[in-house]
Design a protein around this motif. Sequence first.
Motif, PDB file in Angstrom:
ATOM      1  N   PRO A 156       0.816  -1.231   0.000  1.00  0.00           N
ATOM      2  CA  PRO A 156       0.000   0.000   0.000  1.00  0.00           C
ATOM      3  C   PRO A 156       0.841   1.269   0.000  1.00  0.00           C
ATOM      4  N   ILE A 157       1.551   1.490  -1.079  1.00  0.00           N
ATOM      5  CA  ILE A 157       2.496   2.605  -1.148  1.00  0.00           C
ATOM      6  C   ILE A 157       1.787   3.958  -1.039  1.00  0.00           C
ATOM      7  N   SER A 158       0.693   4.122  -1.749  1.00  0.00           N
ATOM      8  CA  SER A 158      -0.021   5.410  -1.710  1.00  0.00           C
ATOM      9  C   SER A 158      -0.518   5.715  -0.305  1.00  0.00           C
ATOM     10  N   GLU A 159      -1.044   4.695   0.373  1.00  0.00           N
ATOM     11  CA  GLU A 159      -1.548   4.892   1.738  1.00  0.00           C
ATOM     12  C   GLU A 159      -0.413   5.265   2.686  1.00  0.00           C
ATOM     13  N   ILE A 160       0.748   4.646   2.515  1.00  0.00           N
ATOM     14  CA  ILE A 160       1.892   4.979   3.361  1.00  0.00           C
ATOM     15  C   ILE A 160       2.359   6.404   3.097  1.00  0.00           C
ATOM     16  N   GLY A 161       2.415   6.774   1.821  1.00  0.00           N
ATOM     17  CA  GLY A 161       2.794   8.147   1.486  1.00  0.00           C
ATOM     18  C   GLY A 161       1.848   9.159   2.103  1.00  0.00           C
ATOM     19  N   HIS A 162       0.556   8.826   2.130  1.00  0.00           N
ATOM     20  CA  HIS A 162      -0.429   9.721   2.738  1.00  0.00           C
ATOM     21  C   HIS A 162      -0.188   9.836   4.245  1.00  0.00           C
ATOM     22  N   LEU A 163       0.098   8.726   4.904  1.00  0.00           N
ATOM     23  CA  LEU A 163       0.384   8.752   6.337  1.00  0.00           C
ATOM     24  C   LEU A 163       1.568   9.661   6.659  1.00  0.00           C
ATOM     25  N   LEU A 164       2.576   9.602   5.808  1.00  0.00           N
ATOM     26  CA  LEU A 164       3.813  10.313   6.094  1.00  0.00           C
ATOM     27  C   LEU A 164       3.701  11.818   5.901  1.00  0.00           C
ATOM     28  N   LYS A 165       2.609  12.282   5.317  1.00  0.00           N
ATOM     29  CA  LYS A 165       2.412  13.729   5.199  1.00  0.00           C
ATOM     30  C   LYS A 165       2.367  14.392   6.571  1.00  0.00           C
ATOM     31  N   ASN A 166       1.977  13.630   7.583  1.00  0.00           N
ATOM     32  CA  ASN A 166       1.921  14.167   8.942  1.00  0.00           C
ATOM     33  C   ASN A 166       3.265  14.073   9.662  1.00  0.00           C
ATOM     34  N   TYR A 167       4.279  13.536   8.974  1.00  0.00           N
ATOM     35  CA  TYR A 167       5.607  13.394   9.575  1.00  0.00           C
ATOM     36  C   TYR A 167       6.640  13.952   8.597  1.00  0.00           C
ATOM     37  N   PRO A 168       6.743  15.266   8.499  1.00  0.00           N
ATOM     38  CA  PRO A 168       7.577  15.891   7.467  1.00  0.00           C
ATOM     39  C   PRO A 168       9.065  15.560   7.578  1.00  0.00           C
ATOM     40  N   LYS A 169       9.529  15.102   8.734  1.00  0.00           N
ATOM     41  CA  LYS A 169      10.943  14.744   8.860  1.00  0.00           C
ATOM     42  C   LYS A 169      11.238  13.369   8.276  1.00  0.00           C
ATOM     43  N   ALA A 170      10.202  12.561   8.046  1.00  0.00           N
ATOM     44  CA  ALA A 170      10.392  11.184   7.568  1.00  0.00           C
ATOM     45  C   ALA A 170      10.491  11.145   6.045  1.00  0.00           C
ATOM     46  N   ILE A 171      11.582  10.599   5.539  1.00  0.00           N
ATOM     47  CA  ILE A 171      11.796  10.417   4.105  1.00  0.00           C
ATOM     48  C   ILE A 171      11.225   9.052   3.699  1.00  0.00           C
ATOM     49  N   GLN A 178      10.658  -4.292  -8.846  1.00  0.00           N
ATOM     50  CA  GLN A 178       9.719  -5.198  -9.506  1.00  0.00           C
ATOM     51  C   GLN A 178       8.474  -4.485 -10.033  1.00  0.00           C
ATOM     52  N   SER A 179       8.467  -3.148 -10.013  1.00  0.00           N
ATOM     53  CA  SER A 179       7.267  -2.458 -10.487  1.00  0.00           C
ATOM     54  C   SER A 179       7.519  -1.431 -11.580  1.00  0.00           C
ATOM     55  N   VAL A 180       8.716  -0.847 -11.661  1.00  0.00           N
ATOM     56  CA  VAL A 180       8.980   0.153 -12.696  1.00  0.00           C
ATOM     57  C   VAL A 180       8.797  -0.468 -14.081  1.00  0.00           C
ATOM     58  N   GLY A 181       8.022   0.198 -14.911  1.00  0.00           N
ATOM     59  CA  GLY A 181       7.758  -0.302 -16.253  1.00  0.00           C
ATOM     60  C   GLY A 181       6.674  -1.355 -16.319  1.00  0.00           C
ATOM     61  N   LYS A 182       6.131  -1.717 -15.161  1.00  0.00           N
ATOM     62  CA  LYS A 182       5.088  -2.737 -15.109  1.00  0.00           C
ATOM     63  C   LYS A 182       3.815  -2.190 -14.471  1.00  0.00           C
ATOM     64  N   LEU A 183       3.954  -1.551 -13.338  1.00  0.00           N
ATOM     65  CA  LEU A 183       2.823  -0.984 -12.607  1.00  0.00           C
ATOM     66  C   LEU A 183       3.060   0.506 -12.392  1.00  0.00           C
ATOM     67  N   PRO A 184       1.993   1.280 -12.214  1.00  0.00           N
ATOM     68  CA  PRO A 184       2.154   2.725 -12.044  1.00  0.00           C
ATOM     69  C   PRO A 184       2.962   3.068 -10.791  1.00  0.00           C
ATOM     70  N   ILE A 185       3.864   4.013 -10.942  1.00  0.00           N
ATOM     71  CA  ILE A 185       4.549   4.596  -9.793  1.00  0.00           C
ATOM     72  C   ILE A 185       4.631   6.096 -10.037  1.00  0.00           C
ATOM     73  N   GLU A 186       4.017   6.870  -9.143  1.00  0.00           N
ATOM     74  CA  GLU A 186       3.866   8.311  -9.331  1.00  0.00           C
ATOM     75  C   GLU A 186       4.344   9.023  -8.070  1.00  0.00           C
ATOM     76  N   PRO A 187       5.608   9.447  -8.045  1.00  0.00           N
ATOM     77  CA  PRO A 187       6.190  10.016  -6.825  1.00  0.00           C
ATOM     78  C   PRO A 187       5.390  11.168  -6.223  1.00  0.00           C
ATOM     79  N   ASP A 188       4.939  12.093  -7.053  1.00  0.00           N
ATOM     80  CA  ASP A 188       4.205  13.246  -6.520  1.00  0.00           C
ATOM     81  C   ASP A 188       2.891  12.816  -5.872  1.00  0.00           C
ATOM     82  N   LYS A 189       2.116  11.989  -6.571  1.00  0.00           N
ATOM     83  CA  LYS A 189       0.815  11.563  -6.061  1.00  0.00           C
ATOM     84  C   LYS A 189       0.934  10.618  -4.865  1.00  0.00           C
ATOM     85  N   GLN A 190       1.995   9.828  -4.835  1.00  0.00           N
ATOM     86  CA  GLN A 190       2.144   8.812  -3.799  1.00  0.00           C
ATOM     87  C   GLN A 190       3.038   9.252  -2.642  1.00  0.00           C
ATOM     88  N   GLY A 191       3.551  10.462  -2.718  1.00  0.00           N
ATOM     89  CA  GLY A 191       4.371  10.979  -1.626  1.00  0.00           C
ATOM     90  C   GLY A 191       5.726  10.306  -1.505  1.00  0.00           C
TER      91      GLY A 191
END
Length: 388
Positions: A156-171, A178-191
Motif C-alpha cells: 500500500p504505497i499510496s496509503e503509506i505516502g499519505h500517512l507520512l504527510k503528517n511526519y515531514p521529517k520522515a523520508i 519489480q514495479s517500474v515499467g510494469k505498474l504505475p509509480i507516481e512520486p508526486d501523487k504517492q508521496g
Amino acid sequence: MLYLDYAATTPPYDEVVDTMAEVMKKHFGNPSSLHRIGLEAEQLVRQSRAVIAKCLNVLPDEIRFTSGGTESNNLAIQGVVSQFRHRGNHIITSVIEHASVYETFQQLERQGFRVTYVPVDETGCVKLDYLEQALTDDTILVSIMAVNNEMGRKQPISEIGHLLKNYPKAIFHVDAVQSVGKLPIEPDKQGIDLFSCSAHKLRGPKGIGFLYCRQGLALRPLLWGGGQEAGIRSGTENVPAVVGMAKAVRIAFDHRERFVEHTSRLRERFVSGIHAIPELKLSGSEQASDMAPHIVHFSFPGMKSEVLVHALEQHDIYVSTRSACSSGADLPSRVLHAMGYDDARAAHGIRLSYSLDQTMEDAERFSHVLKAVVEKLKPTMTTQNRRR
C-alpha cells in the motif's frame, strides 16, 4: 525453452543489445572530458536521463544513475540516515524487504539506530495500522517495497505516502525494482521521495540502474571521487549501459498497458493450474487485484524446492525457488515465515515470473507438465517423509 524466471533477470531486447554495441563502438569517450568525443558521450547520458524522466513524469535532474537495485537501495537508505541523523534515530522498514534493504537496516541497527520492522498479514501485505503506530517525531526514514520480489504481493504505497504527510521529517523510500515499467509509480501523487530501479528486470542490461531522488533532497554519498551524478554517485558513467537502460525503460512504458492486460491473463491461467493440484498451495492473496500480475508463488509442502525446479528443467521449463539473491540458501524463506507459513511451506516454495514473451499456450503447457511432475514426485515425497 520456457523461461519463467523474469523476476530474477530478463533477456535484453535486441534493440537494447544493438544500441549498446553501437555506443561502445562509436561513443567510447569519457562524459567528463571537454573534447568533442567526451561531449558526445555526455550528450547521450543527458538524453538518456531525459527519456527516463519523461516516462516517469519526473524531472531529469531527479534521476541518478547507479549500478543497479542493490546500490540504489543502499544509496537511498544510507544516504538518508547519514545526512539526517541529527533529526532523529528511528527508521522503519518491513519484514519482507529484499535483502539489499533488510540487511542494510540490520547493519544500521547494529550501528545504534532504532529500527522498526513492520509485520505483514497472511497475504504478505504490510500492516498499515502497525506502521502508523510506529511513526514518531523521531522517525527519519521509511523504506517499503512496491511489490514483493518473492511472492508478488503489492504493497500500500499510496496509503503509506499519505500517512507520512503528517511526519515531514520522515523520508519515504520505495524499492520499485519489480514495479517500474510494469505498474504505475507516481512520486508526486504517492508521496515518494526516493525509489530504486534496476534495468535488467525490464529487459535492459545488467549492472545499471537508477535512483529517483526528489528535487531538493540531499543525500550523503556512499562513494567519493569525481562528483558525477550531482555529487552523490562518483565514478565514470557506463554510457552504453545508461543508453541501453533508457531504451529498455521507454519500450517498457510504451507497452505497459498491454503488459498488465497480458500478464493478468497469464496469471489467471497459472493460478487455476496450481489450484487444480491438491498438493500445491498458492502463496499471497487469492484476490488477483492484490497481487502483481507478473509473479506467481506456490509451495509444494514436503518436497524440496530444488527437486521440483530440476524436474521441471528436464522439460526445458525454468522457474526459481525465491529471490535470485538467496535461492541457493537451504533455509525456509524469511518472507513466507513472516506471512505465518510453517517450515513445510516456507522451505518449499516455487516462483514463476513472466512477461509479454510468454503465451497462453505456454501457460497451458506449464500447467500440464506441472501436474505430471507432481504426480511423479509424490511417491518420492512419501519416502522422504518416512525417513524423517
